[in-house]
Design a protein around this motif. Structure first.
Motif, PDB file in Angstrom:
ATOM      1  N   PRO A  87       0.816  -1.217   0.000  1.00 57.48           N
ATOM      2  CA  PRO A  87       0.000   0.000   0.000  1.00 57.48           C
ATOM      3  C   PRO A  87       0.855   1.276   0.000  1.00 57.48           C
ATOM      4  N   PRO A  88       0.354   2.334  -0.629  1.00 56.44           N
ATOM      5  CA  PRO A  88       1.127   3.568  -0.762  1.00 56.44           C
ATOM      6  C   PRO A  88       1.334   4.333   0.543  1.00 56.44           C
ATOM      7  N   ASP A  89       0.559   4.006   1.584  1.00 54.76           N
ATOM      8  CA  ASP A  89       0.725   4.707   2.860  1.00 54.76           C
ATOM      9  C   ASP A  89       1.794   4.067   3.749  1.00 54.76           C
ATOM     10  N   ARG A  90       2.404   2.988   3.289  1.00 57.45           N
ATOM     11  CA  ARG A  90       3.478   2.357   4.063  1.00 57.45           C
ATOM     12  C   ARG A  90       4.786   3.062   3.785  1.00 57.45           C
ATOM     13  N   ASP A  91       5.619   3.140   4.822  1.00 57.07           N
ATOM     14  CA  ASP A  91       6.938   3.756   4.653  1.00 57.07           C
ATOM     15  C   ASP A  91       8.048   2.795   5.072  1.00 57.07           C
ATOM     16  N   GLY A  92       7.710   1.500   5.087  1.00 57.16           N
ATOM     17  CA  GLY A  92       8.709   0.506   5.432  1.00 57.16           C
ATOM     18  C   GLY A  92       8.091  -0.856   5.662  1.00 57.16           C
ATOM     19  N   LEU A  93       8.982  -1.806   5.909  1.00 63.53           N
ATOM     20  CA  LEU A  93       8.584  -3.176   6.225  1.00 63.53           C
ATOM     21  C   LEU A  93       9.380  -3.625   7.442  1.00 63.53           C
ATOM     22  N   PRO A  94       8.723  -4.228   8.428  1.00 64.25           N
ATOM     23  CA  PRO A  94       9.454  -4.693   9.606  1.00 64.25           C
ATOM     24  C   PRO A  94      10.266  -5.948   9.293  1.00 64.25           C
ATOM     25  N   GLN A  95      11.155  -6.286  10.197  1.00 66.28           N
ATOM     26  CA  GLN A  95      11.951  -7.502  10.047  1.00 66.28           C
ATOM     27  C   GLN A  95      11.047  -8.700   9.802  1.00 66.28           C
ATOM     28  N   SER A  96      11.411  -9.491   8.800  1.00 69.78           N
ATOM     29  CA  SER A  96      10.696 -10.712   8.442  1.00 69.78           C
ATOM     30  C   SER A  96       9.205 -10.499   8.209  1.00 69.78           C
ATOM     31  N   ILE A  97       8.883  -9.428   7.507  1.00 63.51           N
ATOM     32  CA  ILE A  97       7.486  -9.177   7.139  1.00 63.51           C
ATOM     33  C   ILE A  97       6.916 -10.373   6.386  1.00 63.51           C
ATOM     34  N   ASP A  98       7.758 -11.084   5.643  1.00 67.12           N
ATOM     35  CA  ASP A  98       7.288 -12.200   4.831  1.00 67.12           C
ATOM     36  C   ASP A  98       6.790 -13.372   5.660  1.00 67.12           C
ATOM     37  N   THR A  99       7.265 -13.513   6.876  1.00 64.80           N
ATOM     38  CA  THR A  99       6.790 -14.608   7.721  1.00 64.80           C
ATOM     39  C   THR A  99       5.542 -14.225   8.507  1.00 64.80           C
ATOM     40  N   SER A 100       5.199 -12.927   8.533  1.00 64.84           N
ATOM     41  CA  SER A 100       4.003 -12.504   9.272  1.00 64.84           C
ATOM     42  C   SER A 100       2.738 -12.691   8.444  1.00 64.84           C
TER      43      SER A 100
END
Length: 153
Positions: free
Chosen positions: A66-79
Motif C-alpha cells: 500500500p502507498p501509505d506504508r513507509d517501510g517493512l518490519p523484520q521478516s514481514i514475509d513470515t508474518s
C-alpha cells in the motif's frame, strides 16, 4: 526529495549480517523508505543477486504494498501481512530467502530494489515468480530506490 531505501541493520555497500542470510536465521532485514513520489499508488520490492553464476537470482518479491506504508518490519514475509502479495523466489518459495552464494565464489552484491508504482496493484499471480513481477512493476515505475548489501561464503 528522491525516493530513498534504508535499513537500520544494513548500511549501503556493507556486509549483510549473518542473521539475515540463508545460513543464519534467514530473516528479512527491516526496511524504511522516504521521499515517496507524488502519484504513488503502490510499491513493489525485489531482492536480487546479479552476481549469481547462472545470472540474476531473485531472493524475494513483495508487491501490492500500500502507498501509505513507509517501510517493512523484520521478516514481514513470515508474518503473512494480508495487505501484501508475495511472489515465488528462485528457491521456489513465496517468501524472503537470504543470501547463500556458492562457497568460494567471492562477494555477491544483493540489491534490495523498491519501486514506486502508478497503479494500485499488479494483477499477476504469485506463481509467475519474482522476475516476472519485477518486469511488470518496471512498466508502472514512477521512481526506484535501492540498497545494496554484500555477502560471501
Amino acid at each position: 526529495m528522491p525516493l530513498t531505501l534504508t535499513s537500520p541493520v544494513l548500511a549501503e555497500g556493507q556486509t549483510i549480517p549473518v542473521k539475515y542470510v540463508r545460513d543464519g536465521e534467514n530473516l528479512m532485514p527491516p526496511l524504511k523508505w522516504t521521499g515517496i513520489p507524488e502519484g504513488t499508488q503502490s510499491f513493489a520490492l525485489v531482492v536480487e543477486d546479479p552476481d549469481a553464476p547462472g545470472g540474476t537470482f531473485y531472493h524475494c518479491a513483495i508487491y501490492n504494498i500500500p502507498p501509505d506504508r513507509d517501510g517493512l518490519p523484520q521478516s514481514i514475509d513470515t508474518s503473512r501481512d494480508n495487505a501484501l502479495s508475495y511472489a515465488r523466489n528462485d528457491f521456489g518459495n513465496a517468501r524472503y530467502d537470504g543470501p547463500q552464494p556458492p562457497a568460494g565464489h567471492g562477494p555477491h552484491h544483493y540489491h534490495f530494489r523498491l519501486a514506486a508504482l502508478d497503479v494500485p496493484s499488479l494483477n499477476i499471480p504469485a506463481k509467475a515468480g519474482a522476475q516476472q513481477i519485477w518486469k511488470e512493476a518496471r512498466k508502472h515505475m514512477i521512481e526506484e530506490a535501492q540498497l545494496i548489501g554484500i555477502y560471501e561464503r
